[in-house]
Design a protein around this motif. Structure first.
Motif, PDB file in Angstrom:
ATOM      1  N   VAL A  33       0.845  -1.200   0.000  1.00 55.43           N
ATOM      2  CA  VAL A  33       0.000   0.000   0.000  1.00 55.43           C
ATOM      3  C   VAL A  33       0.878   1.247   0.000  1.00 55.43           C
ATOM      4  N   GLU A  34       1.927   1.205   0.807  1.00 55.10           N
ATOM      5  CA  GLU A  34       2.860   2.328   0.880  1.00 55.10           C
ATOM      6  C   GLU A  34       3.528   2.578  -0.481  1.00 55.10           C
ATOM      7  N   GLU A  35       3.929   1.501  -1.130  1.00 53.77           N
ATOM      8  CA  GLU A  35       4.557   1.617  -2.449  1.00 53.77           C
ATOM      9  C   GLU A  35       3.598   2.261  -3.447  1.00 53.77           C
ATOM     10  N   ILE A  36       2.345   1.815  -3.404  1.00 49.95           N
ATOM     11  CA  ILE A  36       1.364   2.356  -4.340  1.00 49.95           C
ATOM     12  C   ILE A  36       1.128   3.832  -4.059  1.00 49.95           C
ATOM     13  N   ARG A  37       1.072   4.165  -2.764  1.00 51.54           N
ATOM     14  CA  ARG A  37       0.856   5.566  -2.394  1.00 51.54           C
ATOM     15  C   ARG A  37       2.011   6.435  -2.914  1.00 51.54           C
ATOM     16  N   THR A  38       3.225   5.931  -2.728  1.00 54.59           N
ATOM     17  CA  THR A  38       4.385   6.699  -3.209  1.00 54.59           C
ATOM     18  C   THR A  38       4.385   6.747  -4.729  1.00 54.59           C
ATOM     19  N   ARG A  39       3.938   5.676  -5.356  1.00 57.00           N
ATOM     20  CA  ARG A  39       3.868   5.642  -6.814  1.00 57.00           C
ATOM     21  C   ARG A  39       2.943   6.742  -7.306  1.00 57.00           C
ATOM     22  N   MET A  40       1.876   6.959  -6.556  1.00 55.65           N
ATOM     23  CA  MET A  40       0.904   7.971  -6.958  1.00 55.65           C
ATOM     24  C   MET A  40       1.483   9.384  -6.859  1.00 55.65           C
ATOM     25  N   THR A  41       2.546   9.530  -6.088  1.00 56.92           N
ATOM     26  CA  THR A  41       3.169  10.852  -5.978  1.00 56.92           C
ATOM     27  C   THR A  41       4.157  11.076  -7.113  1.00 56.92           C
ATOM     28  N   GLU A  42       4.205  10.120  -8.026  1.00 61.85           N
ATOM     29  CA  GLU A  42       5.193  10.175  -9.091  1.00 61.85           C
ATOM     30  C   GLU A  42       5.081  11.439  -9.944  1.00 61.85           C
ATOM     31  N   GLN A  43       3.853  11.932 -10.088  1.00 66.00           N
ATOM     32  CA  GLN A  43       3.691  13.132 -10.913  1.00 66.00           C
ATOM     33  C   GLN A  43       4.376  14.340 -10.276  1.00 66.00           C
ATOM     34  N   ARG A  44       4.776  14.211  -8.996  1.00 69.46           N
ATOM     35  CA  ARG A  44       5.479  15.318  -8.349  1.00 69.46           C
ATOM     36  C   ARG A  44       6.946  15.381  -8.763  1.00 69.46           C
ATOM     37  N   THR A  45       7.444  14.322  -9.379  1.00 76.13           N
ATOM     38  CA  THR A  45       8.875  14.270  -9.696  1.00 76.13           C
ATOM     39  C   THR A  45       9.364  15.466 -10.525  1.00 76.13           C
ATOM     40  N   PRO A  46       8.681  15.813 -11.640  1.00 77.88           N
ATOM     41  CA  PRO A  46       9.187  16.946 -12.437  1.00 77.88           C
ATOM     42  C   PRO A  46       9.252  18.247 -11.637  1.00 77.88           C
ATOM     43  N   ALA A  47       8.240  18.490 -10.797  1.00 77.02           N
ATOM     44  CA  ALA A  47       8.227  19.707  -9.986  1.00 77.02           C
ATOM     45  C   ALA A  47       9.383  19.709  -8.985  1.00 77.02           C
ATOM     46  N   LEU A  48       9.619  18.546  -8.372  1.00 75.69           N
ATOM     47  CA  LEU A  48      10.728  18.440  -7.422  1.00 75.69           C
ATOM     48  C   LEU A  48      12.061  18.611  -8.147  1.00 75.69           C
ATOM     49  N   ARG A  49      12.181  18.009  -9.313  1.00 78.83           N
ATOM     50  CA  ARG A  49      13.392  18.157 -10.108  1.00 78.83           C
ATOM     51  C   ARG A  49      13.664  19.639 -10.379  1.00 78.83           C
ATOM     52  N   ALA A  50      12.613  20.344 -10.769  1.00 75.71           N
ATOM     53  CA  ALA A  50      12.757  21.773 -11.086  1.00 75.71           C
ATOM     54  C   ALA A  50      13.225  22.540  -9.849  1.00 75.71           C
ATOM     55  N   ARG A  51      12.621  22.233  -8.691  1.00 70.61           N
ATOM     56  CA  ARG A  51      13.025  22.914  -7.454  1.00 70.61           C
ATOM     57  C   ARG A  51      14.487  22.649  -7.141  1.00 70.61           C
ATOM     58  N   ILE A  52      14.907  21.393  -7.306  1.00 70.99           N
ATOM     59  CA  ILE A  52      16.294  21.020  -7.021  1.00 70.99           C
ATOM     60  C   ILE A  52      17.232  21.737  -7.989  1.00 70.99           C
ATOM     61  N   ASP A  53      16.860  21.765  -9.270  1.00 73.55           N
ATOM     62  CA  ASP A  53      17.700  22.423 -10.270  1.00 73.55           C
ATOM     63  C   ASP A  53      17.818  23.924 -10.005  1.00 73.55           C
ATOM     64  N   GLU A  54      16.796  24.475  -9.337  1.00 72.28           N
ATOM     65  CA  GLU A  54      16.827  25.902  -9.011  1.00 72.28           C
ATOM     66  C   GLU A  54      17.586  26.178  -7.721  1.00 72.28           C
ATOM     67  N   GLY A  55      18.120  25.112  -7.111  1.00 74.59           N
ATOM     68  CA  GLY A  55      18.938  25.318  -5.920  1.00 74.59           C
ATOM     69  C   GLY A  55      18.257  24.979  -4.606  1.00 74.59           C
ATOM     70  N   ASP A  56      17.005  24.546  -4.671  1.00 75.87           N
ATOM     71  CA  ASP A  56      16.319  24.127  -3.449  1.00 75.87           C
ATOM     72  C   ASP A  56      16.900  22.818  -2.934  1.00 75.87           C
ATOM     73  N   VAL A  57      16.794  22.623  -1.643  1.00 77.49           N
ATOM     74  CA  VAL A  57      17.197  21.356  -1.032  1.00 77.49           C
ATOM     75  C   VAL A  57      15.932  20.630  -0.607  1.00 77.49           C
ATOM     76  N   VAL A  58      15.762  19.408  -1.077  1.00 76.25           N
ATOM     77  CA  VAL A  58      14.574  18.622  -0.738  1.00 76.25           C
ATOM     78  C   VAL A  58      14.994  17.480   0.176  1.00 76.25           C
ATOM     79  N   ARG A  59      14.388  17.446   1.364  1.00 78.42           N
ATOM     80  CA  ARG A  59      14.790  16.450   2.352  1.00 78.42           C
ATOM     81  C   ARG A  59      13.913  15.204   2.265  1.00 78.42           C
ATOM     82  N   PHE A  60      14.566  14.059   2.257  1.00 78.80           N
ATOM     83  CA  PHE A  60      13.879  12.764   2.325  1.00 78.80           C
ATOM     84  C   PHE A  60      14.383  12.077   3.584  1.00 78.80           C
TER      85      PHE A  60
END
Length: 129
Positions: A33-60
Motif C-alpha cells: 500500500v505504501e509503495e502504491i501511495r508513493t507511486r501515486m506521488t510520481e507526478q510530483r517528480t518533475p516539480a521536485l526536479r525543477a526545485r532542485i535544479d533551481e537550488g532548493d534542497v529537498v529532504r527525504f
C-alpha cells in the motif's frame, strides 16, 4: 553479466503506464500500500526536479537531494556518480555506476524514497556531465 535481478518480480502497472516492480517481500501488504501511495506521488517528480535544479534542497529524511547531488550524513554524492537509488533488504541504497553501494540508510528513515529514486533516475537520463 547476470545481476541476480531475475528473482520473482511482480509488476504492477498503473493507468499512467508506470510500472512498479515488487521484489519477493510481497507478503507485506502495508508495504505494498505504501509503495502504491508513493507511486501515486510520481507526478510530483518533475516539480521536485525543477526545485532542485533551481537550488532548493529537498529532504527525504536521512537523505537530502540538492543540485549538488544526494547527501547522506556527511557525504555528498554528486548526481553524475549516482547510477540509481533502490530499496534493498530494508535499506535505501545509493548505487554508483559500478553497482557498488555509495551510501545507505534504513528504509524507514527515508520517507518517499521512491520519489528520490525517480529524481535520481531522471537526473541520470538528463545526460549531464
Amino acid at each position: 553479466g547476470p545481476d541476480g535481478r531475475g528473482v520473482l518480480r511482480h509488476l504492477l502497472r498503473t493507468q499512467g503506464g508506470a510500472t512498479l516492480s515488487l521484489g519477493r517481500s510481497i507478503a507485506g501488504v502495508d508495504e505494498l500500500v505504501e509503495e502504491i501511495r508513493t507511486r501515486m506521488t510520481e507526478q510530483r517528480t518533475p516539480a521536485l526536479r525543477a526545485r532542485i535544479d533551481e537550488g532548493d534542497v529537498v529532504r527525504f529524511g536521512a537523505m537530502t537531494a540538492s543540485d549538488k547531488g544526494i547527501t547522506v550524513g556527511p557525504r555528498v554524492i554528486a548526481w553524475d556518480e549516482v547510477a540509481e537509488v533502490e530499496g534493498d533488504q530494508g535499506e535505501v541504497v545509493v548505487r554508483g555506476r559500478d553497482g557498488a553501494s555509495l551510501a545507505a540508510a534504513r528504509l524507514d528513515e527515508v520517507p518517499n524514497a521512491f520519489l528520490l529514486a525517480e529524481i535520481a533516475h531522471s537526473h541520470r537520463g538528463s545526460g549531464r556531465t
